[in-house]
Design a protein around this motif. Structure first.
Motif, PDB file in Angstrom:
ATOM      1  N   ASP A   6      22.921-111.781  25.679  1.00  0.00           N
ATOM      2  CA  ASP A   6      23.395-112.540  26.844  1.00  0.00           C
ATOM      3  C   ASP A   6      24.014-111.585  27.855  1.00  0.00           C
ATOM      4  OD1 ASP A   6      24.551-114.251  28.675  1.00  0.00           O
ATOM      5  OD2 ASP A   6      25.844-115.267  27.228  1.00  0.00           O
ATOM      6  N   ALA A  28      29.343-109.091  29.284  1.00  0.00           N
ATOM      7  CA  ALA A  28      27.902-109.087  29.066  1.00  0.00           C
ATOM      8  C   ALA A  28      27.586-108.299  27.807  1.00  0.00           C
ATOM      9  CB  ALA A  28      27.196-108.475  30.273  1.00  0.00           C
ATOM     10  N   ARG A  36      27.111-119.737  29.105  1.00  0.00           N
ATOM     11  CA  ARG A  36      26.795-120.655  30.204  1.00  0.00           C
ATOM     12  C   ARG A  36      26.027-121.863  29.680  1.00  0.00           C
ATOM     13  NH1 ARG A  36      28.109-118.667  35.033  1.00  0.00           N
ATOM     14  NH2 ARG A  36      28.394-116.419  35.196  1.00  0.00           N
ATOM     15  N   ARG A  85      18.694-113.857  32.235  1.00  0.00           N
ATOM     16  CA  ARG A  85      19.466-112.713  31.731  1.00  0.00           C
ATOM     17  C   ARG A  85      19.822-112.901  30.240  1.00  0.00           C
ATOM     18  NH1 ARG A  85      21.182-108.980  35.239  1.00  0.00           N
ATOM     19  NH2 ARG A  85      23.176-108.706  34.202  1.00  0.00           N
ATOM     20  N   ASP A  95      24.526-112.499  31.000  1.00  0.00           N
ATOM     21  CA  ASP A  95      25.129-113.335  32.045  1.00  0.00           C
ATOM     22  C   ASP A  95      26.059-114.360  31.386  1.00  0.00           C
ATOM     23  OD1 ASP A  95      25.686-114.390  34.566  1.00  0.00           O
ATOM     24  OD2 ASP A  95      23.915-115.683  34.563  1.00  0.00           O
ATOM     25  N   ASN A 102      18.293-118.853  30.696  1.00  0.00           N
ATOM     26  CA  ASN A 102      18.795-117.986  31.749  1.00  0.00           C
ATOM     27  C   ASN A 102      17.970-116.695  31.712  1.00  0.00           C
ATOM     28  OD1 ASN A 102      20.460-115.839  32.949  1.00  0.00           O
ATOM     29  ND2 ASN A 102      22.130-117.331  32.951  1.00  0.00           N
TER      30      ASN A 102
END
Length: 188
Positions: free
Chosen positions: A127, A136, A104, A111, A129, A109
């Motif tokens: 990661d 994931a 992303r 997550r 997300d 983030n």
């Protein structure tokens, strides 16, 4: 994960006993569950299995992964909390990172779970997300002052296995200058 850690420990015993001595004993299932609850995530099983073997390393030891500290569950929580406080305070409003395939374009983030720490605010992160089309659990790099967030490995296991293969291939040495294990070309 036991086989991977056996290989790492064998290499460390012969080449970097200081790093081996800095590895912490494994975490309990309860400690892992407490970390997951604090971070509001569920770790993939390969991460849980690894932390059952070694709960990271002592923060005052030589860096295990590219001279970076392999974070214990407690250190993961503290590093994550620092990062979590920044967007909660609006520090990253309107700031995006460079888009990397499968990652992303967030600056940070919640997550993204820090796995390593270089002492300057930079991490390799789990990661949880990823961008659409990825699973994931991939590992990414996150530099506090750089917009790139490159994908390092497709999973925690593949990341740790890649490191293990590089150790056994002679690509790493213990460097006093850098404070831990580094790739040979960085030291030479």
């Amino acid at each position: 994960m036991e086989h991977v850690w056996d290989r790492i420990e064998t290499w460390l015993r012969a080449n970097a006993p200081e790093c081996l001595a800095s590895l912490r004993p494994g975490a309990t299932d309860e400690q892992i569950a407490e970390a997951e609850a604090y971070l509001e995530v569920s770790f993939p099983e390969d991460v849980r299995a690894s932390y059952r073997i070694h709960d990271g390393q002592e923060s005052d030891g030589p860096g295990l992964l590219d001279a970076e500290e392999f974070l214990s569950l407690g250190r993961i929580r503290s590093e994550w909390a620092v990062w979590k406080g920044l967007p909660d305070g609006g520090d990253f409003d309107g700031i995006r990172s460079d888009l990397d395939e499968g990652v992303r374009d967030d600056w940070w983030n919640p997550r993204w779970i820090p796995l390593t720490y270089n002492g300057s605010g930079d991490h390799r992160c789990l990661d949880l997300d990823p961008a659409p089309g990825r699973e994931a659990g991939q590992v990414i790099e996150m530099w506090h002052d750089e917009p790139s967030r490159p994908r390092v490995a497709g999973s925690f296991r593949s990341w740790l296995e890649g490191f293990t293969n590089d150790l056994e291939a002679g690509r790493y040495i213990l460097s006093e200058e850098y404070g831990g294990l580094v790739e040979r070309d960085e030291e030479e």
